[in-house]
Motif scaffolding. Structure first.
Motif, short mmCIF file in Angstrom:
data_model
loop_
_atom_site.label_atom_id
_atom_site.label_comp_id
_atom_site.label_asym_id
_atom_site.label_seq_id
_atom_site.Cartn_x
_atom_site.Cartn_y
_atom_site.Cartn_z
N ASP A 1 77.83 85.93 12.09
CA ASP A 1 77.63 86.86 10.92
C ASP A 1 77.62 86.42 9.49
O ASP A 1 78.88 86.01 9.07
CB ASP A 1 78.56 88.16 11.03
N PHE B 1 81.98 86.73 8.71
CA PHE B 1 82.72 85.73 9.06
C PHE B 1 82.60 84.45 7.78
O PHE B 1 83.28 83.61 7.97
CB PHE B 1 82.22 85.01 10.20
N GLY C 1 80.09 92.00 12.62
CA GLY C 1 80.50 90.75 13.08
C GLY C 1 81.84 90.99 14.00
O GLY C 1 81.95 90.27 15.05
N CYS D 1 83.63 82.17 15.84
CA CYS D 1 83.14 82.95 14.86
C CYS D 1 82.69 81.97 13.89
O CYS D 1 83.45 81.32 13.45
CB CYS D 1 84.16 83.88 14.55
N THR E 1 74.54 89.06 15.59
CA THR E 1 75.14 90.40 15.45
C THR E 1 74.38 91.39 14.38
O THR E 1 74.52 92.70 14.79
CB THR E 1 76.77 90.24 14.72
N ASP F 1 71.33 85.49 10.50
CA ASP F 1 72.22 85.31 11.54
C ASP F 1 71.59 84.34 12.76
O ASP F 1 72.23 83.41 13.22
CB ASP F 1 72.85 86.51 12.23
#
Length: 229
Positions: A22, A27, A98, A113, A139, A148
Motif C-alpha cells: 500500500d 505503509f 493496507g 508490508c 491492496t 501498488d
C-alpha cells in the motif's frame, strides 16, 4: 522465485510468503511512524477496534484514513506524521486497504508490508529468506491500483535482479489515480507533500514484518543488512 499479484478479494488460500503493498499511503505512513520512533504498529480490523484498543491503552497513538475524528490522534498522512514524536510508542492503524490486506494474510508464515520507501530492504529480505513462492497483495482499488502494482512488480524484480531500475515503476505510481486524487485534494486528511513522500525510493533501511501477537496483527521494523555489511 515464483510470484503472483492478487487483489485482497482474490486471496483464496493462505500464502507461504505475502508482501502486502500500500504505497498511498498506509505503509508509507507505517515506515514514517517507525522512523519517528514508534516501537510497533497494531493493525486494527475496524475503527471500533482501533478506538477500543486506544481506550484500553491510553498511551497508544491511533490513526486512520480521512479527516481527523474524535478518539484518533493522527491521520494516515506521511506529511503530517513526519513531525510527530512517537518515541517508544505503540501506534494503532486502521486504513481502507493496507491494513485490510495485511489482516487477510495473517496466517502466512511471513508477512511483509511495503511501499517504495522500504522497497530495497523488502526485496533484500526476500532474497535472504530464499522465498520460492511469494504472493504480492495489491491492496488499492481492488487490485487495480497501479501505484501498488508497480511497487509490487518492482520489489519482485529487485528480489531476483538486483540491477533493476526503479524509474519506470515510479513514473507509473506518480501517474496513478491515487496520486492524482491526493495531489488534487480529492481525499481528506492530506498533506501537500504526501505524494512525493510516498514516491521516495528506499528512504528507510528496514523492512516491515507483521506477526500475530496475542491475537493482534503487529507490525515491526526489521533491519536488513546490506550486501556490504
Amino acid at each position: 522465485m515464483d510470484t503472483r499479484f492478487l487483489a485482497i478479494s482474490e486471496l483464496d488460500d493462505v500464502p507461504s510468503v505475502a508482501v502486502v503493498v500500500d504505497v498511498m499511503r498506509a505503509f508509507t505512513v507505517a515506515a514514517w511512524a517507525f522512523a519517528q520512533g514508534a516501537e510497533k504498529i497494531v493493525l486494527a480490523e475496524s475503527l471500533d477496534e482501533a478506538l477500543a484498543l486506544k481506550a484500553r491503552h491510553p498511551g497508544w497513538t491511533a490513526l486512520k484514513d480521512g479527516p481527523p475524528a474524535p478518539g484518533f490522534d493522527a491521520v494516515n498522512s506521511p506529511g503530517m506524521l513526519r513531525s510527530v514524536d512517537l518515541g517508544g510508542r505503540t501506534v494503532v492503524q486502521k486504513t481502507t486497504a493496507g491494513t485490510v490486506g495485511a489482516l487477510a494474510v495473517k496466517e502466512a508464515s511471513l508477512v511483509l508490508c511495503a511501499g517504495f520507501v522500504v522497497a530495497e530492504a523488502t526485496a533484500r529480505l526476500l532474497r535472504m529468506r530464499a522465498a520460492d513462492q511469494v504472493t504480492f497483495v495489491v491492496t488499492g482499488e481492488d487490485g487495480r491500483a497501479d501505484e501498488d502494482l508497480a511497487c509490487a512488480q518492482y520489489i519482485a524484480r529487485r528480489a531476483t535482479e538486483a540491477d533493476t531500475d526503479a524509474a519506470a515503476f515510479l513514473r507509473r505510481a506518480g501517474g496513478s489515480r491515487a496520486a492524482a486524487e491526493l495531489a488534487q485534494g480529492v481525499r481528506q486528511g492530506v498533506h501537500p507533500d504526501d505524494v512525493a513522500l510516498c514516491l521516495e525510493l528506499d528512504r528507510f533501511p528496514f523492512a516491515m514484518v507483521a506477526t500475530l501477537e496475542d491475537q493482534l496483527m503487529v507490525l515491526r521494523p526489521s533491519a536488513v543488512p546490506s550486501p556490504t555489511d
